[in-house]
Design an enzyme around this catalytic site. Structure first.
Site, short mmCIF file in Angstrom:
data_model
loop_
_atom_site.label_atom_id
_atom_site.label_comp_id
_atom_site.label_asym_id
_atom_site.label_seq_id
_atom_site.Cartn_x
_atom_site.Cartn_y
_atom_site.Cartn_z
N MET A 263 -11.92 3.68 -3.40
CA MET A 263 -12.12 2.40 -2.33
C MET A 263 -10.87 2.02 -1.98
O MET A 263 -10.95 0.64 -1.82
CB MET A 263 -13.08 1.43 -3.26
CG MET A 263 -14.56 2.11 -3.61
SD MET A 263 -15.24 3.01 -2.34
CE MET A 263 -15.76 1.40 -1.40
N ARG B 14 0.83 -1.19 -0.02
CA ARG B 14 -0.08 -0.07 -0.09
C ARG B 14 0.95 1.48 -0.15
O ARG B 14 0.72 2.14 -0.75
CB ARG B 14 -0.85 -0.04 1.22
CG ARG B 14 -1.90 1.29 1.27
CD ARG B 14 -2.84 1.12 2.34
NE ARG B 14 -1.97 1.33 3.73
CZ ARG B 14 -2.85 1.42 4.71
NH1 ARG B 14 -4.07 1.37 4.97
NH2 ARG B 14 -2.12 1.78 6.00
N HIS C 6 -18.43 11.23 2.64
CA HIS C 6 -18.86 9.93 3.02
C HIS C 6 -20.65 9.67 3.15
O HIS C 6 -21.05 10.77 3.59
CB HIS C 6 -18.28 9.81 4.61
CG HIS C 6 -18.50 8.45 5.19
ND1 HIS C 6 -18.01 7.31 4.84
CD2 HIS C 6 -19.22 8.43 6.23
CE1 HIS C 6 -18.21 6.53 5.44
NE2 HIS C 6 -19.24 6.92 6.45
#
Length: 218
Positions: A90, A65, A109
């Site tokens: 995502m 990541r 959100h």
């Protein structure tokens, strides 16, 4: 004129609301590019149809990541935006990425934060018996879905709602408040002071919008 980069993973309906507002002259920004971590993201075709440059940084090509986030940050830095706008991206971002763009990284959100952070927000709102639900535009911080709030839109939870109908009602408000928040940012009307947002002279609506009106049973 401020510039933004929009980051997506899928169809990018909130991205399209920003593209439409910009094309109509309602949003005083230049959209420098739309980036995606998925080469098959439908939103890339939508952005291209609006004449906006697109780029892909495929997360599957990176071993970690952190390596992916570093590549994303390098790509975004090369475009030089004033703000980075997440629109259905995502992936959880690393602390290093978030801190690199601190004060310039924006997300929407689908809940009234701080309630219902994370996934499946509409399902959880129904399970908890919430009577008001909605969406939140906020600055991104390392604490997931807990950044300083810029604007929220609230909708009533109606009798007979299911996850699909509630999600649709909230999404309609997302498409209204995201362009509004980005316009406030572009106009320099949003100030971030010690982790709180202050809005200068909001003449085009309150910071909390309620729509449609709740229905009261006879």
């Amino acid at each position: 004129m401020k510039s933004i980069v929009i980051v997506i993973s899928g169809r990018g309906s909130n991205m399209e609301s920003l593209l439409k507002a910009t094309a109509a002259g309602e949003l005083p920004v230049r959209i420098s590019a739309v980036l995606s971590n998925r080469p098959d993201a439908v939103g890339l075709r939508t952005a291209a149809a609006y004449g906006v440059p697109t780029q892909v940084v495929d997360h599957t090509e990176y071993a970690s990541r952190e390596a992916f986030d570093a590549a994303m940050a390098e790509t975004i830095d090369g475009l030089g935006p004033d703000f980075v706008v997440l629109a259905g991206f995502m992936r959880i971002l690393s602390d290093a990425f978030v801190q690199h763009f601190q004060g310039r990284l924006i997300n929407i959100h689908p809940s009234l934060l701080p309630s219902f952070t994370g996934l499946h927000t509409h399902r959880r709102a129904l399970q908890e018996g919430a009577r008001i639900h909605g969406c939140t535009v906020h600055f991104v911080t390392p604490s997931l879905d807990h950044g300083p709030i810029i604007v929220q839109a609230a909708v009533p939870v109606l009798d007979g709602d299911d996850e699909v109908s509630l999600a649709a009602r909230v999404l309609a408000q997302e498409h209204c408040v995201y362009p509004l928040a980005i316009r406030w940012l572009a106009e320099g009307r949003v100030r971030l002071v010690e982790g709180r947002v202050f809005l200068d002279t909001p003449q085009d609506g309150a910071a909390v919008l309620v729509s449609p009106p709740a229905q009261v049973a006879p």
